[in-house]
Design a protein around this motif. Structure first.
Motif, mmCIF file in Angstrom:
data_model
loop_
_atom_site.group_PDB
_atom_site.id
_atom_site.type_symbol
_atom_site.label_atom_id
_atom_site.label_comp_id
_atom_site.label_asym_id
_atom_site.label_seq_id
_atom_site.Cartn_x
_atom_site.Cartn_y
_atom_site.Cartn_z
ATOM 1 N N GLN A 21 0.835 -1.192 0.000
ATOM 2 C CA GLN A 21 0.000 0.000 0.000
ATOM 3 C C GLN A 21 0.873 1.246 0.000
ATOM 4 O O GLN A 21 2.031 1.236 0.433
ATOM 5 N N ALA A 22 0.305 2.330 -0.481
ATOM 6 C CA ALA A 22 1.038 3.593 -0.507
ATOM 7 C C ALA A 22 1.274 4.092 0.909
ATOM 8 O O ALA A 22 0.443 3.913 1.799
ATOM 9 N N LEU A 23 2.442 4.692 1.112
ATOM 10 C CA LEU A 23 2.787 5.212 2.429
ATOM 11 C C LEU A 23 2.112 6.566 2.617
ATOM 12 O O LEU A 23 2.282 7.481 1.827
ATOM 13 N N VAL A 24 1.320 6.676 3.671
ATOM 14 C CA VAL A 24 0.624 7.925 3.975
ATOM 15 C C VAL A 24 1.181 8.461 5.284
ATOM 16 O O VAL A 24 1.036 7.846 6.335
ATOM 17 N N SER A 25 1.840 9.602 5.207
ATOM 18 C CA SER A 25 2.414 10.217 6.400
ATOM 19 C C SER A 25 2.580 11.705 6.136
ATOM 20 O O SER A 25 2.606 12.153 4.978
ATOM 21 N N ARG A 26 2.714 12.452 7.194
ATOM 22 C CA ARG A 26 2.917 13.886 7.075
ATOM 23 C C ARG A 26 4.381 14.153 6.768
ATOM 24 O O ARG A 26 5.263 13.942 7.600
ATOM 25 N N ASP A 27 4.659 14.608 5.557
ATOM 26 C CA ASP A 27 6.041 14.835 5.128
ATOM 27 C C ASP A 27 6.122 16.206 4.480
ATOM 28 O O ASP A 27 5.646 16.414 3.370
ATOM 29 N N THR A 28 6.712 17.162 5.195
ATOM 30 C CA THR A 28 6.817 18.533 4.679
ATOM 31 C C THR A 28 8.111 18.746 3.893
ATOM 32 O O THR A 28 8.372 19.860 3.433
ATOM 33 N N THR A 29 8.925 17.707 3.750
ATOM 34 C CA THR A 29 10.173 17.834 2.987
ATOM 35 C C THR A 29 10.136 17.006 1.703
ATOM 36 O O THR A 29 11.169 16.781 1.084
ATOM 37 N N ALA A 30 8.937 16.572 1.329
ATOM 38 C CA ALA A 30 8.825 15.726 0.135
ATOM 39 C C ALA A 30 9.257 16.465 -1.118
ATOM 40 O O ALA A 30 9.692 15.844 -2.100
ATOM 41 N N TYR A 31 9.158 17.800 -1.087
ATOM 42 C CA TYR A 31 9.509 18.573 -2.285
ATOM 43 C C TYR A 31 10.969 18.370 -2.683
ATOM 44 O O TYR A 31 11.333 18.528 -3.858
ATOM 45 N N THR A 86 -6.968 11.969 -0.951
ATOM 46 C CA THR A 86 -7.748 11.297 -1.995
ATOM 47 C C THR A 86 -7.509 9.798 -1.971
ATOM 48 O O THR A 86 -8.442 9.000 -2.158
ATOM 49 N N TYR A 87 -6.267 9.396 -1.714
ATOM 50 C CA TYR A 87 -5.961 7.969 -1.658
ATOM 51 C C TYR A 87 -6.667 7.294 -0.481
ATOM 52 O O TYR A 87 -7.237 6.202 -0.625
ATOM 53 N N LEU A 88 -6.622 7.929 0.681
ATOM 54 C CA LEU A 88 -7.295 7.358 1.858
ATOM 55 C C LEU A 88 -8.800 7.232 1.617
ATOM 56 O O LEU A 88 -9.417 6.217 1.969
ATOM 57 N N ASN A 89 -9.387 8.261 1.008
ATOM 58 C CA ASN A 89 -10.817 8.207 0.703
ATOM 59 C C ASN A 89 -11.130 7.077 -0.274
ATOM 60 O O ASN A 89 -12.116 6.356 -0.118
ATOM 61 N N SER A 90 -10.280 6.940 -1.307
ATOM 62 C CA SER A 90 -10.515 5.891 -2.301
ATOM 63 C C SER A 90 -10.313 4.501 -1.695
ATOM 64 O O SER A 90 -10.992 3.545 -2.069
ATOM 65 N N GLN A 91 -9.362 4.395 -0.741
ATOM 66 C CA GLN A 91 -9.139 3.115 -0.069
ATOM 67 C C GLN A 91 -10.364 2.717 0.748
ATOM 68 O O GLN A 91 -10.810 1.562 0.705
ATOM 69 N N TYR A 131 -10.313 1.108 -9.614
ATOM 70 C CA TYR A 131 -9.493 1.918 -10.526
ATOM 71 C C TYR A 131 -9.020 3.198 -9.822
ATOM 72 O O TYR A 131 -7.838 3.563 -9.907
ATOM 73 N N ASP A 132 -9.953 3.880 -9.126
ATOM 74 C CA ASP A 132 -9.582 5.121 -8.437
ATOM 75 C C ASP A 132 -8.499 4.862 -7.394
ATOM 76 O O ASP A 132 -7.545 5.645 -7.261
ATOM 77 N N GLN A 133 -8.633 3.760 -6.651
ATOM 78 C CA GLN A 133 -7.655 3.464 -5.604
ATOM 79 C C GLN A 133 -6.269 3.220 -6.179
ATOM 80 O O GLN A 133 -5.259 3.708 -5.662
ATOM 81 N N MET A 134 -6.183 2.502 -7.287
ATOM 82 C CA MET A 134 -4.885 2.180 -7.880
ATOM 83 C C MET A 134 -4.241 3.426 -8.500
ATOM 84 O O MET A 134 -3.035 3.650 -8.365
ATOM 85 N N ILE A 135 -5.057 4.245 -9.170
ATOM 86 C CA ILE A 135 -4.517 5.470 -9.765
ATOM 87 C C ILE A 135 -4.090 6.450 -8.680
ATOM 88 O O ILE A 135 -3.030 7.093 -8.782
ATOM 89 N N ASN A 136 -4.889 6.567 -7.617
ATOM 90 C CA ASN A 136 -4.539 7.486 -6.527
ATOM 91 C C ASN A 136 -3.275 7.033 -5.800
ATOM 92 O O ASN A 136 -2.528 7.862 -5.283
ATOM 93 N N ARG A 137 -3.047 5.733 -5.792
ATOM 94 C CA ARG A 137 -1.807 5.237 -5.191
ATOM 95 C C ARG A 137 -0.595 5.727 -5.995
ATOM 96 O O ARG A 137 0.419 6.143 -5.421
ATOM 97 N N VAL A 138 -0.712 5.694 -7.306
ATOM 98 C CA VAL A 138 0.373 6.207 -8.155
ATOM 99 C C VAL A 138 0.575 7.700 -7.908
ATOM 100 O O VAL A 138 1.707 8.193 -7.842
ATOM 101 N N ASN A 139 -0.530 8.426 -7.761
ATOM 102 C CA ASN A 139 -0.433 9.868 -7.533
ATOM 103 C C ASN A 139 0.267 10.183 -6.216
ATOM 104 O O ASN A 139 1.007 11.173 -6.125
ATOM 105 N N VAL A 140 0.041 9.357 -5.181
ATOM 106 C CA VAL A 140 0.719 9.564 -3.911
ATOM 107 C C VAL A 140 2.228 9.355 -4.070
ATOM 108 O O VAL A 140 3.043 10.170 -3.605
ATOM 109 N N ASP A 141 2.616 8.273 -4.723
ATOM 110 C CA ASP A 141 4.044 8.003 -4.939
ATOM 111 C C ASP A 141 4.698 9.107 -5.765
ATOM 112 O O ASP A 141 5.833 9.507 -5.485
ATOM 113 N N LYS A 142 3.976 9.600 -6.753
ATOM 114 C CA LYS A 142 4.521 10.685 -7.582
ATOM 115 C C LYS A 142 4.664 11.959 -6.764
ATOM 116 O O LYS A 142 5.659 12.673 -6.872
ATOM 117 N N ALA A 143 3.644 12.278 -5.963
ATOM 118 C CA ALA A 143 3.687 13.494 -5.148
ATOM 119 C C ALA A 143 4.845 13.444 -4.151
ATOM 120 O O ALA A 143 5.484 14.473 -3.877
#
Length: 445
Positions: free
Chosen positions: A251-261, A369-374, A427-439
Motif C-alpha cells: 500500500q502507498a505510504l501515507v504520512s505527514r512529510d513537509t520535505t517531500a519537495y 484522496t488515496y485514503l478516501n478511495s481506499q 481503478y480510483d484506488q490504484m490510480i490514486n496510489r500512483v499519484n501519492v508516490d509521484k507526489a
C-alpha cells in the motif's frame, strides 16, 4: 526462366510468412518490465537522451572557444587592369599637372596561417562554468521524462488490469444468469412460472452481453494505450503477467512529510535553473572586464607580371602580437542586462517557494484522496459481497416458491450496480496510489 520466377515467389511467400509470425509474437510483461521497456523505446525518453547528447556537445563547444584557433588562407589575383593613381607633376618635372601612374604587378598570390589564442575573457570563464550546469539540467530533464513515462505506463497498466477484472466479473455474471435463464425456461415449459419471468431474465442477459462487448472494446483500447505509453507498435500483441492482487500487496505510504519537495525532480530542475540564472548574472557583470588575446600569422606572397614566373620569388611575412579590448561605454545596455539578471534570480527564488508550497499541497491532496478511495474500495467490496448474498437468498426463495421473480431481477440489477461501483473504486484506488508516490517523489525508473 519459369523455375526462376517460381523460386522468387516462394522466397517472397516465406518472407511474408516470417514477417507475419514476427508480428504475431506475444510479449508478456510485468509492470516492472513494461516500465523498463518504455525507458528504452518511448519516443519522449529517446528525444530526452538526444537532448542530453546535444548538451554534452554544447559543453565541448564552449570549451573549444578557449582553445587555440588556427586557420589557413590562400588567394590569387589577376589584375586585368592595374589600378591607377594620380601623382603631382612636381615629382616628374611637370609642375601644375597630375600624372597618372600604375603601381603593382598583374599577378599576385599569397598563402598563410593565422593563430588566435584567448588569454583572458570573463564571459568565457563564466560560460565554461555555466555549460556544466546546462549539462546537469539536460540530465535532470531526462530524469523527469523517465519519471513521467513510468507514471504513464503504470496508470495504463492498471487500466488494463481493471478492465480485465471487470470482464471477469461480467463473465461470471453471464454464466450464472444463463444458467438461471435456462432453469427458468424449463420451469416455464412445465408451467411452474410465467413467461414474464423468462422475459425479465432475458433482458438482463441481453444487457449484460452488450456491456461485455463494450468492456472488450474498452479493454482493447486500454491495451493499445499501454503499448503507446511503452513505445510499442499498436500491431504488437501484449499480455500482462502481474495481477491486481500482487500489485495491491504494498500500500502507498501515507504520512505527514513537509520535505517531500526535495525528492521531486521538478524542484531540482528549478534549483538548477536558478544556478543558470546566477551564471547569467556573472556573465553580464564580466562584460565590464577587459579581454586579452594573443595572435600570430605567417604568410608568403608572390608577385609577377608573368604568370609562369609568379611562384619563382616569394616575400615572407610573420607577425605576433597581443590584443586588449577594454569596454568603455555601451549606452547602459550592460547595466540593464545586469539588473534584469538579478530580477530573474529573484523571480526564480519566488518560483521555488511557490513550488515548495504547491508540492506540499499536492502531497496532502494525493494522500487524502488515496485514503478516501481506499475506504471507498473497502466499502464497495462489502456492498458487492452483500449484493451477491442477497441474490443467492432471492434465488433460493424463488426456487422454493416463497419469493417472486421481481426480487431476483432486482437482486441481479443491484449486484451489477455494486460490481460497477467496485470496479470504479478499484481503478480510483490504484490510480490514486500512483499519484501519492509521484507526489512524494518515490517513482523509480
Amino acid at each position: 526462366m519459369k523455375y526462376k520466377y517460381l523460386t522468387l515467389i516462394i522466397c517472397l511467400c516465406l518472407g511474408l510468412t516470417a514477417k507475419a509470425q514476427q508480428a504475431d509474437t506475444v510479449a508478456a510483461f510485468s509492470l516492472r518490465q513494461a516500465i523498463d521497456y518504455a525507458q528504452n523505446h518511448q519516443v519522449s525518453v529517446l528525444n530526452a537522451q538526444v537532448d542530453e547528447e546535444i548538451a554534452i556537445n554544447t559543453v565541448k563547444q564552449t570549451i573549444g572557444i578557449g582553445l587555440p584557433q588556427v586557420s589557413g588562407n590562400a588567394n590569387f589575383q589577376d589584375f586585368i587592369k592595374l589600378p591607377t593613381s594620380l601623382l603631382p607633376g612636381e615629382f616628374f618635372g611637370q609642375p601644375g599637372t597630375q600624372i597618372p601612374v600604375q603601381f603593382g604587378v598583374k599577378y599576385q598570390s599569397s598563402v598563410g596561417l593565422e593563430l588566435n589564442q584567448l588569454l583572458f575573457d570573463g564571459s568565457y570563464l563564466v560560460g565554461l562554468q555555466a555549460s556544466k550546469t546546462y549539462k546537469e539540467l539536460s540530465q535532470k530533464n531526462l530524469k523527469r521524462t523517465r519519471i513521467e513515462t513510468s507514471v504513464a505506463v503504470t496508470k495504463a497498466y492498471y487500466s488494463v488490469l481493471v478492465s480485465n477484472e471487470q470482464l471477469s466479473l461480467i463473465d461470471a455474471n453471464l454464466e450464472r444468469l444463463r444458467k438461471s435463464l435456462s432453469d427458468t425456461e424449463a420451469m416455464f415449459k412445465n408451467g411452474f412460472v410465467e413467461k414474464i419471468d423468462v422475459d425479465r431474465l432475458t433482458v438482463l442477459k441481453n444487457n449484460l452481453e452488450t456491456e461485455r462487448e463494450n468492456v472488450i472494446r474498452l479493454l482493447a483500447l486500454n491495451v493499445n494505450l499501454l503499448k503507446f505509453q511503452m513505445g510499442m507498435t499498436v500491431n504488437s500483441k501484449l499480455t500482462l503477467t502481474d495481477s491486481i492482487a500482487s500489485l495491491q500487496a504494498d500500500q502507498a505510504l501515507v504520512s505527514r512529510d513537509t520535505t517531500a519537495y526535495r525528492n521531486r525532480i521538478e524542484y531540482s530542475l528549478l534549483e538548477t535553473q536558478k544556478k543558470l540564472n546566477e551564471f547569467d548574472l556573472k556573465r553580464y557583470k564580466s562584460q565590464f572586464l577587459p579581454s586579452l588575446s594573443a595572435f600570430g600569422s605567417t604568410s608568403q606572397s608572390f608577385q609577377s607580371n608573368n604568370f609562369s614566373q609568379l611562384f619563382d620569388t616569394n616575400f615572407p611575412s610573420t607577425i605576433i602580437g597581443l590584443r586588449l579590448s577594454v569596454p568603455i561605454f555601451s549606452g547602459g545596455i550592460k547595466l540593464n542586462q545586469v539588473r534584469n539578471a538579478k530580477l530573474a534570480i529573484v523571480k526564480t527564488q519566488n518560483d521555488l517557494i511557490n513550488l515548495q508550497n504547491g508540492i506540499n499541497l499536492e502531497v496532502d491532496q494525493a494522500q487524502t484522496t488515496y485514503l478516501n478511495s481506499q475506504k471507498s474500495l473497502e466499502n464497495q467490496k462489502r456492498n458487492m459481497d452483500l449484493a451477491q448474498e442477497v441474490l443467492r437468498v432471492s434465488k433460493i426463495k424463488y426456487e422454493q416458491g416463497v419469493g417472486s421473480s421481481i426480487e431476483v431481477t432486482t437482486a441481479e440489477t443491484a449486484l451489477k450496480e455494486a460490481q460497477n461501483n467496485y470496479i470504479n473504486a478499484l481503478y480510483d484506488q490504484m490510480i490514486n496510489r500512483v499519484n501519492v508516490d509521484k507526489a512524494l517523489g518515490k517513482i523509480i525508473y
